[in-house]
Every structure is written in structure tokens, then in C-alpha cells.
Design a protein around this motif. Structure first.
Motif, short mmCIF file in Angstrom:
data_model
loop_
_atom_site.label_atom_id
_atom_site.label_comp_id
_atom_site.label_asym_id
_atom_site.label_seq_id
_atom_site.Cartn_x
_atom_site.Cartn_y
_atom_site.Cartn_z
N ARG A 1 20.94 -12.64 47.50
CA ARG A 1 20.76 -13.21 46.16
C ARG A 1 21.43 -14.58 46.07
O ARG A 1 22.44 -14.85 46.73
N ASP B 1 24.73 -14.21 38.91
CA ASP B 1 23.62 -13.68 39.71
C ASP B 1 22.36 -14.28 39.12
O ASP B 1 21.89 -13.87 38.05
N GLN C 1 19.23 -11.92 38.34
CA GLN C 1 19.49 -11.01 37.21
C GLN C 1 19.49 -11.77 35.89
O GLN C 1 18.86 -11.36 34.91
N LYS D 1 25.12 -10.72 49.16
CA LYS D 1 24.30 -9.55 49.49
C LYS D 1 24.39 -8.53 48.36
O LYS D 1 25.46 -8.22 47.85
N LEU D 2 23.23 -8.01 47.98
CA LEU D 2 23.16 -6.92 47.02
C LEU D 2 22.19 -5.90 47.60
O LEU D 2 20.99 -6.15 47.66
N GLU D 3 22.74 -4.79 48.08
CA GLU D 3 21.98 -3.80 48.83
C GLU D 3 21.32 -4.51 50.02
O GLU D 3 22.01 -5.12 50.83
N ASP D 4 20.01 -4.50 50.13
CA ASP D 4 19.34 -5.12 51.28
C ASP D 4 18.83 -6.52 50.97
O ASP D 4 18.08 -7.11 51.76
N GLU D 5 19.23 -7.07 49.84
CA GLU D 5 18.69 -8.36 49.39
C GLU D 5 19.76 -9.43 49.42
O GLU D 5 20.94 -9.18 49.15
#
Length: 287
Positions: free
Chosen positions: A13, A24, A27, A7-11
Motif C-alpha cells: 500500500r 493509508d 483506505q 505491507k498490509l496482508e499480501d498487498e
């Protein structure tokens, strides 16, 4: 290849787990202007093409996240089906006081039950008899209909670790097991999804610890119905789709198998670790 979702913020990945750390994918692909899938469902759908893109990406100069920076998501989040096999180790069937099955015993969980490595799992308020079940989880890679046992493993995308958490008092309230099996967060999987080319599912040590104490210890060679048999059997009766998840059964050592006066059920604060050789260890704390 070892894949995770985080999880990265609301996403959510996609990540590649390497000895140097976690890549990542989104990215790295953006910075390098490389085409690569951004979700595990895309990797499974595109198959070898996607895996080659990820291998190309992993070979580049990229930055890495350390594991302690990662908030894991379930390594799959959108399976069409979550199918579970019950009583698939002889000693577990015996400890449960049930007959040794002549065909796979099947039940299901739903997507609400999926949870992740290191996720704290809330125990439902309307049950008391909580149990663990360490399991090898099969992830289907391509549509399977009427496949033979000999062909079956070629339909597998990969394998991960699962815990078929169970509320036994709900499970046996009626003759149908569903209610006690698909409580919210009762199907933790992960931490990694290991592609099928990296391991032999027929000979993997499997273990469960509760608060550091070994409760289950066996090998997948002890299964009554091995992974190939399970996949072939299922495909004779329903279409398996890419991304479908199959919990392949648990060995003996569950709490249910103890004499009634020795059944100490899981409770808030307990840490459950499920280890499978060549894949890793899934850890969850209950609350």
C-alpha cells in the motif's frame, strides 16, 4: 511530500508520512470517494497530477497509522533499472586503492536486491566479507535522454536513503563487480521517498553507524560527480525511465578501506543505520 510503501496482508500500500502519522492512501481515498493513486509507480507516472491528488487527500480529515504499526516495503519495488555509481567520493576511492575516476564508474543491481527499512537481511552462505555503503538514492521522475547538467535535476521525482551492501569476496572474484553487489536483499532503500521539491541534494549530511558506532560521516557536497552530473552523463548513454533508481556513491569509512588486519566484516546480528539529512534513517539487521 514524504511517501512510503507498506505491507498490509499480501498487498503493498501507498502511504503519506505526516507529523500526525501515516495515511493509508487507498483506505482514505475509498472512504472519502477521492481519486488517488494506490502505488508509488502510479504517482511517479502521473507526476504533478498525482501529487496534487495526494495533497488534497492529506488535507482532509483522515485516520492515521502510527509508525510502529507499519511493516515497511521498499519505497519502490518495480524500477526498470537500478544503477550504481562507484568511487564517487575522493577519500573513498583512495581508501579502496583505486584511481580517482575521470568519468562516473557504473555498475548495477537487480530488483531481487531491493529490501525495506526495518527488514532483516539474510547474509548469503557462500560469502564472508560483508560491507556497508551509505548512499543518497535518486529516483527518476520522467524519461531522460541527452539532458544537460543544468536541466538534470528537473527529471528527478525524489530522493531516498540507500545501503549498497556488498560481499567484497564475491565482488572482486573477477573484474566485474556484479556478483558481490546484487545478492538478495542487498539494496535496502527507505524508509521514505522525499519529493525533489523538499531538499537540495548537493548539501546533505550522510552517515553510517554499525551497532551504534559511527563508521561513515560526510556530506553530499563531497561527491566527485554530483547528482545533476550523474543524471546528465547517464542520459547521454541510455534512456532513464520514470522510477529508475540511482545509487549515487558512498563516502570513505567502509570496511574495505581498513588495513587487511583491521577488517572486521559485518556479521549476523549487526545493525546497520544509514542516515541522510532531511530524509531519515534506514535501519536493517543482518542475519
Amino acid at each position: 511530500m514524504r511517501l512510503i510503501q507498506f505491507k498490509l496482508e499480501d498487498e503493498i500500500r501507498l502511504g503519506i508520512k505526516t507529523e500526525k502519522g501515516v495515511i493509508d492512501v487507498k483506505q482514505a481515498a475509498t472512504l472519502l470517494s477521492i481519486n488517488a493513486p494506490s502505488r508509488i509507480e502510479e504517482v511517479i507516472a502521473e507526476g504533478e497530477k498525482a501529487l496534487l491528488q495526494l495533497k488534497e487527500l492529506a488535507a482532509k480529515e483522515v485516520s492515521y497509522l502510527s509508525e510502529d504499526e507499519i511493516i515497511y516495503a521498499p519505497c519502490l519495488t518495480q524500477p526498470e533499472k537500478i544503477i550504481c555509481v562507484g568511487l564517487n567520493y575522493v577519500d573513498h576511492a583512495r581508501e579502496s586503492n583505486m584511481e580517482i575516476p575521470s568519468s562516473p564508474v557504473l555498475f548495477s543491481k537487480f530488483n531481487n536486491a531491493l529490501s525495506a527499512h526495518n527488514q532483516t537481511i539474510a547474509l548469503p552462505k557462500n560469502a564472508e566479507k560483508f560491507d556497508y555503503e551509505a548512499e543518497l538514492v535518486i529516483v527518476i521522475g520522467k524519461e531522460a535522454v541527452n539532458v544537460s547538467k543544468e536541466e538534470a535535476l528537473s527529471y528527478v521525482f525524489g530522493y531516498t536513503v540507500g545501503n549498497d551492501l556488498s560481499a567484497r569476496d564475491l565482488q572482486f572474484r573477477t573484474g566485474q563487480w556484479l556478483l558481490g553487489k546484487t545478492c538478495d536483499e542487498f539494496a535496502p532503500i527507505g524508509p521514505e521517498l522525499v519529493t525533489a521539491d523538499e531538499l537540495d541534494p548537493t548539501n546533505l549530511d550522510i552517515q553510517c553507524r554499525v551497532n551504534g558506532e559511527i563508521r561513515q560521516s560526510a556530506n553530499t557536497s563531497d561527491m566527485i560527480f554530483d547528482c545533476a552530473t550523474i543524471i546528465s552523463y547517464l542520459s547521454q548513454h541510455l534512456t532513464l525511465k520514470p522510477g529508475d533508481i540511482i545509487f549515487s556513491g558512498t563516502p570513505d569509512g567502509v570496511i574495505l578501506g581498513n588495513p587487511e588486519d583491521q577488517q572486521v566484516w559485518l556479521k549476523s546480528g549487526d545493525e546497520v543505520q544509514v542516515y541522510i539529512e532531511e530524509i531519515g534513517t534506514l535501519v536493517n539487521v543482518l542475519e
